[in-house]
Design an enzyme around this catalytic site. Structure first.
Site, mmCIF file in Angstrom:
data_model
loop_
_atom_site.group_PDB
_atom_site.id
_atom_site.type_symbol
_atom_site.label_atom_id
_atom_site.label_comp_id
_atom_site.label_asym_id
_atom_site.label_seq_id
_atom_site.Cartn_x
_atom_site.Cartn_y
_atom_site.Cartn_z
ATOM 1 N N GLY A 261 1.002 -1.148 0.220
ATOM 2 C CA GLY A 261 -0.062 -0.031 0.086
ATOM 3 C C GLY A 261 0.793 1.291 -0.296
ATOM 4 N N ARG A 262 1.375 1.495 1.047
ATOM 5 C CA ARG A 262 2.453 2.666 1.368
ATOM 6 C C ARG A 262 3.433 2.902 0.469
ATOM 7 N NH1 ARG A 262 2.942 4.588 6.716
ATOM 8 N NH2 ARG A 262 2.539 2.659 7.077
ATOM 9 N N CYS A 327 -9.220 21.940 17.924
ATOM 10 C CA CYS A 327 -9.239 22.262 19.344
ATOM 11 C C CYS A 327 -8.943 20.925 20.043
ATOM 12 C CB CYS A 327 -10.395 22.523 20.154
ATOM 13 S SG CYS A 327 -11.836 21.643 19.448
HETATM 14 N N1 LLP Z 1 -1.965 -6.245 3.818
HETATM 15 C C1 LLP Z 1 -2.719 -6.281 4.956
HETATM 16 C C2 LLP Z 1 -3.104 -7.462 5.417
HETATM 17 C C3 LLP Z 1 -2.349 -5.222 6.011
HETATM 18 O O1 LLP Z 1 -2.882 -5.203 7.109
HETATM 19 C C4 LLP Z 1 -1.693 -3.954 5.168
HETATM 20 C C5 LLP Z 1 -1.798 -2.702 6.106
HETATM 21 C C6 LLP Z 1 -1.378 -3.976 4.170
HETATM 22 C C7 LLP Z 1 -1.445 -4.985 3.259
HETATM 23 C C8 LLP Z 1 -0.812 -2.451 3.481
HETATM 24 O O2 LLP Z 1 0.522 -2.424 4.107
HETATM 25 P P1 LLP Z 1 1.459 -1.178 3.515
HETATM 26 O O3 LLP Z 1 2.036 -1.866 2.607
HETATM 27 O O4 LLP Z 1 0.795 -0.165 3.354
HETATM 28 O O5 LLP Z 1 2.324 -1.128 4.872
HETATM 29 N N2 LLP Z 1 -2.536 3.636 8.992
HETATM 30 C C9 LLP Z 1 -1.164 3.244 9.287
HETATM 31 C C10 LLP Z 1 -0.879 2.098 8.378
HETATM 32 C C11 LLP Z 1 -1.994 0.928 8.652
HETATM 33 C C12 LLP Z 1 -1.534 -0.212 7.763
HETATM 34 C C13 LLP Z 1 -2.558 -1.291 8.177
HETATM 35 N N3 LLP Z 1 -2.088 -2.501 7.546
HETATM 36 C C14 LLP Z 1 -0.155 4.284 8.818
HETATM 37 O O6 LLP Z 1 -0.490 5.610 8.511
HETATM 38 O O7 LLP Z 1 0.987 4.267 9.065
#
Ligand code: LLP
Length: 400
Positions: A261-262, A327
Site C-alpha cells: 500500500g504505502r 481544538c
Molecule cells: N496487507 C494487510 C493485511 C494489511 O493489514 C496492510 C496494512 C497492508 C497489506 C498494506 O500495508 P502497507 O504496504 O501499506 O504497509 N495507517 C497506518 C498504516 C496501517 C496499515 C494497516 N495494514 C499508517 O498510516 O502508518
C-alpha cells in the site's frame, strides 16, 4: 517539478496532490523484482482508495487487496478484474461475505475458525465453493511502530500455526471451501528484511507440511508492509525483498502475491496547506495552518514524521510547531522543526502524504475533507472535489 503554488491557487487548500508517474514507477519496480516467479501485486486499497488511483493501477495490471466490501466494490468499479481481488480483514459481516462470494473474487482471506465456519455456511447456502486463504500469525516482531505491528501473537491478527493446520484440514474436507492460499502480514512501514524472511520461512514450512498430507496451496501471500523514506530511513530494496521471499520457497511452485500500500503511493503524495498566522506562547513558536489532524492524521496518531517545506521561503530558520486549528493539543504536523519566518498565505507542503492520508481524513470540527488532484503526464486533473458544508449535513435529520 510540480507547481504547488499554482495548484494551491487553483484548487485552494488544504489539498492533496498525487504524482501518478511516481505510482507507475513503484509498480513497475516491484513487478520487475518479482518477475522471477509467477506473481500478483494486489495493491492495498486502504492506503489510498481514490477511484482514479485504482484505475491507474488497474491499467498497469495491478490487483487489489481489500478490507471491506466497499473496497471490493471500488476495485471492481475501477476495472480491476475480479480474479485479482482479495478480501481480507479480521472481521467480516455476513452480508459482506455473501456479496464477495457472489462477485466470485480470487479469494477470501480468513483470520479465525469462527470466520471460516461462517464462510462455509454462507457458501453452502449459495451452493458454491469458496476459495479461501488463511492468515497465519508467525509470531515475529517486525520492529515497527506498535500500532502498525501485526505479526505477534499478542496482536489480534491471524491464527497460530497449529490452528491454521487444523483449519486447512477442515477446509480441505469441506464441500463448500477450497483452500487455495496462505497469507501473512507482520506489519507496516517495515525497514528490516530479516523479520519478513523469517516469517516467510515459517509459513513456507507450513505449506510443505500441508503438501505432505496432500493439501496443495497455490498462492503464497506475503502481505504488504514495505517501508518508504519519510525522513532518512534505510529502506528495503524491492529486489532484495523478492529474493528473500523466493529463497524460502525452494521446491514450491506457487504464485507469490504481495499487497503493498504505502510503498506504491506514499511518496507520490503531497499535502498542501496555507499559513494562517504565527504566534509565540511563552517563547514557543507556533505556525498555524489551515490544514489539520482531521485532514492528515498520521503525525497526531503515530507521532509520524513528515517532511515539511515552506514554498519559496528563505531566511533564518528557528524551531516551531506546525499546527492546525482543531481544538486538540494533538493537532500538529510537525514539532520542534526548524522553519523560516512565515507570513499569512505562505504555502506549506507536507511530503510523503499519499498513503493513509486522505483515507484517514474525517469531518471532525465540521471541516470539509480536502480536494484531491492527480498529476498525470505533466497535466493536473481534479480526482475529488472539496466537500461543501451541504455535503457534511446532507445525511442528518433535524427531527425536533
Ligand atoms: N496487507 C494487510 C493485511 C494489511 O493489514 C496492510 C496494512 C497492508 C497489506 C498494506 O500495508 P502497507 O504496504 O501499506 O504497509 N495507517 C497506518 C498504516 C496501517 C496499515 C494497516 N495494514 C499508517 O498510516 O502508518
Amino acid at each position: 517539478m510540480i507547481d504547488f503554488k499554482q495548484l494551491a491557487d487553483k484548487y485552494d487548500t488544504p489539498l492533496y496532490v498525487y504524482d501518478f508517474g511516481h505510482i507507475s514507477e513503484r509498480y513497475e519496480e516491484l513487478k520487475k523484482a518479482f518477475s522471477g516467479r509467477k506473481s500478483l501485486i494486489s495493491y492495498a486499497v486502504k492506503a489510498n482508495s481514490n477511484l482514479s488511483v485504482l484505475k491507474h493501477l488497474a491499467a498497469m495490471g495491478s490487483g487489489a487487496d481489500c478490507v471491506s466490501i466497499g473496497e471490493v466494490k471500488r476495485a471492481l468499479m475501477s476495472g480491476i478484474p475480479k480474479y485479482k481481488i482479495i478480501f481480507s480483514g479480521v472481521g467480516k459481516r455476513d452480508d459482506e461475505i455473501e456479496e464477495a462470494l457472489k462477485e466470485d473474487i480470487l479469494l477470501l482471506n480468513l483470520e479465525s475458525e469462527a470466520e471460516m465456519e461462517r464462510v462455509e455456511e454462507i457458501a453452502k447456502g449459495l451452493g458454491i465453493q469458496a476459495r479461501i486463504s488463511i492468515r497465519v500469525n508467525p509470531n515475529i516482531d517486525p520492529k515497527t511502530h506498535p500500532y502498525i505491528s501485526t505479526g505477534l501473537h499478542e496482536n489480534k491478527f491471524g491464527v497460530d500455526i497449529e490452528t491454521a493446520k487444523r483449519m486447512y484440514i477442515k477446509a480441505n474436507n469441506s464441500q463448500s471451501l477450497d483452500p487455495v492460499g496462505i497469507h501473512f502480514h507482520i506489519g507496516s512501514q517495515l525497514t528490516e528484511l530479516e523479520p519478513i524472511k523469517e516469517a516467510a520461512s515459517i509459513v513456507a514450512d507450513l505449506v510443505r507440511s500441508l503438501r505432505a498430507i496432500k493439501i496443495d496451496i497455490r498462492f503464497f501471500d506475503v502481505g504488504g508492509g514495505l517501508g518508504i523514506v519519510y525522513e532518512n530511513e534505510e529502506t528495503i530494496a524491492p529486489y532484495d525483498y523478492a529474493q528473500a521471499i523466493f529463497s524460502t520457497l525452494h521446491g514450491l511452485d506457487m504464485t507469490v502475491i504481495c499487497e503493498p500500500g504505502r510503498f506504491m503511493v506514499g511518496n507520490s503524495g503531497y499535502f498542501l496547506t496555507k499559513v494562517l498566522y504565527e504566534k509565540v506562547n511563552e517563547g514557543r513558536r507556533f505556525v498555524i495552518v489551515d490544514g489539520a489532524m482531521n485532514d492528515l492524521l498520521r503525525p497526531s496518531l503515530y507521532n509520524a514524521y513528515h517532511r515539511v517545506e515552506v514554498v519559496g521561503k528563505e531566511g533564518e530558520e528557528s524551531e516551531a510547531d506546525l499546527v492546525g486549528p482543531v481544538c486538540e493539543s494533538g493537532d500538529f504536523f510537525a514539532k520542534n522543526r526548524p522553519l523560516p519566518p512565515t507570513e499569512p498565505g505562505d504555502l506549506v507542503v507536507v511530503h510523503s502524504a499519499g498513503a493513509y492520508g486522505f483515507v484517514m481524513a474525517s469531518n471532525y470540527n465540521t471541516r470539509p475533507r480536502p480536494a484531491e488532484v492527480a498529476i498525470i503526464e505533466g497535466r493536473e486533473k481534479c480526482i475529488r472535489v472539496r466537500e461543501s458544508f451541504e455535503d457534511l449535513v446532507k445525511l442528518e435529520k433535524m427531527c425536533l
